[in-house]
Design a protein around this motif. Structure first.
Motif, PDB file in Angstrom:
ATOM      1  N   SER A   1       1.873  63.212  19.879  1.00 21.86           N
ATOM      2  CA  SER A   1       2.661  64.450  19.919  1.00 21.86           C
ATOM      3  C   SER A   1       2.716  65.120  18.554  1.00 21.86           C
ATOM      4  O   SER A   1       2.546  66.344  18.441  1.00 21.86           O
ATOM      5  N   LEU A   2       2.955  64.335  17.505  1.00 22.55           N
ATOM      6  CA  LEU A   2       3.033  64.906  16.161  1.00 22.55           C
ATOM      7  C   LEU A   2       1.699  65.518  15.743  1.00 22.55           C
ATOM      8  O   LEU A   2       1.667  66.590  15.128  1.00 22.55           O
ATOM      9  N   GLN A   3       0.613  64.847  16.078  1.00 23.14           N
ATOM     10  CA  GLN A   3      -0.695  65.385  15.717  1.00 23.14           C
ATOM     11  C   GLN A   3      -0.990  66.675  16.472  1.00 23.14           C
ATOM     12  O   GLN A   3      -1.493  67.655  15.883  1.00 23.14           O
TER      13      GLN A   3
ATOM     14  N   LEU B   1       4.948  54.315  20.444  1.00 21.75           N
ATOM     15  CA  LEU B   1       4.335  54.679  19.175  1.00 21.75           C
ATOM     16  C   LEU B   1       3.192  55.663  19.380  1.00 21.75           C
ATOM     17  O   LEU B   1       3.088  56.670  18.664  1.00 21.75           O
ATOM     18  N   THR B   2       2.342  55.403  20.369  1.00 21.18           N
ATOM     19  CA  THR B   2       1.220  56.291  20.637  1.00 21.18           C
ATOM     20  C   THR B   2       1.698  57.670  21.043  1.00 21.18           C
ATOM     21  O   THR B   2       1.156  58.688  20.588  1.00 21.18           O
TER      22      THR B   2
ATOM     23  N   ALA C   1       2.312  61.519  31.651  1.00 21.36           N
ATOM     24  CA  ALA C   1       0.913  61.124  31.789  1.00 21.36           C
ATOM     25  C   ALA C   1       0.412  60.497  30.494  1.00 21.36           C
ATOM     26  O   ALA C   1      -0.359  59.524  30.525  1.00 21.36           O
ATOM     27  N   ILE C   2       0.837  61.036  29.347  1.00 24.44           N
ATOM     28  CA  ILE C   2       0.466  60.452  28.058  1.00 24.44           C
ATOM     29  C   ILE C   2       1.014  59.033  27.957  1.00 24.44           C
ATOM     30  O   ILE C   2       0.323  58.113  27.516  1.00 24.44           O
ATOM     31  N   TYR C   3       2.252  58.849  28.385  1.00 24.26           N
ATOM     32  CA  TYR C   3       2.843  57.508  28.402  1.00 24.26           C
ATOM     33  C   TYR C   3       2.006  56.566  29.276  1.00 24.26           C
ATOM     34  O   TYR C   3       1.790  55.399  28.939  1.00 24.26           O
TER      35      TYR C   3
ATOM     36  N   GLY D   1      -1.053  52.620  26.957  1.00 26.30           N
ATOM     37  CA  GLY D   1      -1.208  51.185  26.786  1.00 26.30           C
ATOM     38  C   GLY D   1       0.037  50.515  26.247  1.00 26.30           C
ATOM     39  O   GLY D   1       1.152  51.035  26.356  1.00 26.30           O
ATOM     40  N   PRO D   2      -0.133  49.334  25.606  1.00 28.45           N
ATOM     41  CA  PRO D   2       1.021  48.528  25.169  1.00 28.45           C
ATOM     42  C   PRO D   2       1.841  49.183  24.060  1.00 28.45           C
ATOM     43  O   PRO D   2       3.000  48.851  23.888  1.00 28.45           O
TER      44      PRO D   2
END
Length: 218
Positions: A107-109, A101-102, A90-92, A96-97
């Motif tokens: 995830s790291l945050q 990276l997002t 769902a995050i994917y 967006g483009p």
């Protein structure tokens, strides 16, 4: 909900299913790594458990990174991995483009804030498991809907709440052996991450090039 919402729900469900199928090489490898680490932990006599979060103890800081990969039992891992798999996709879907990276930065945050808050506020115990990340992703999606109140985001949130909304019960104290503090910290870590990501971030060109390379896998 009326009949006019049905086409949107079907479209959102289809988009989520397509994201899952498209991103299985990425999200599936993360789940596979968790099962591999759990197997290694068993073979090592569960010595990896010491890498969990121990609140307010310097040695417990390593758990901020390691704890999400460790689970007490196979059942614990299985119950976490199923909603984790859906929420990662769902995050994917909403990234967006710059999806790769997002996803990594989000995830790291979430892992960092969830682990740090648990280390500061959690009970003096050993905190392990990816449930903090699960609630973190859920908090991120809910907060993202608040910041971007589109029909698609609303329908996606409804679908997630319908199928895996029960995970939100983990925000309340239940079993003494369950780190509900980790769940709460993860949830608020997800909200904090969404708030931080609300404004557009210009990623360095070299970092974007790394994540957009055809042979890169998460």
């Amino acid at each position: 909900m009326n009949m006019h919402d049905a086409p949107g729900l079907i479209a959102s469900s289809s988009a989520l299913l397509e994201a899952i199928l498209r991103n299985i090489p990425y999200t599936g490898s993360i789940i596979g790594a968790m099962f591999f680490i759990h197997l290694c932990n068993i073979l090592l006599g569960r010595k990896l458990m010491y890498l969990g979060i121990i609140p307010r103890r310097p040695i417990g800081l390593i758990g901020i990174i390691c704890a999400p990969w460790l689970h007490a039992t196979f059942t614990h891992l299985l119950f976490n991995s199923l909603p984790l798999f859906v929420l990662m996709n769902a995050i994917y879907l909403i990234s967006g483009p710059y999806s790769d990276l997002t996803f990594v930065l989000v995830s790291l945050q979430i892992i960092f804030w969830s682990g740090l808050f648990t280390w500061i506020f959690g009970r003096y115990a050993l905190h392990i498991g990816s449930s903090g990340a699960v609630l973190g992703y859920m908090g991120y999606i809910i907060a993202s809907w608040y910041f971007h109140q589109t029909v698609f985001m609303a329908l996606l949130l409804i679908i997630l709440l319908y199928y895996i909304g029960a995970i939100l019960m983990g925000l309340f104290p239940q079993d003494e052996g369950v780190s509900w503090e980790g769940h709460v910290c993860g949830f608020f870590g997800g909200i904090l991450t969404a708030g931080h990501s609300y404004h557009y971030i210009s990623y360095p060109a070299w970092l974007d090039a790394v994540f957009s390379h055809a042979s890169f896998y998460i």
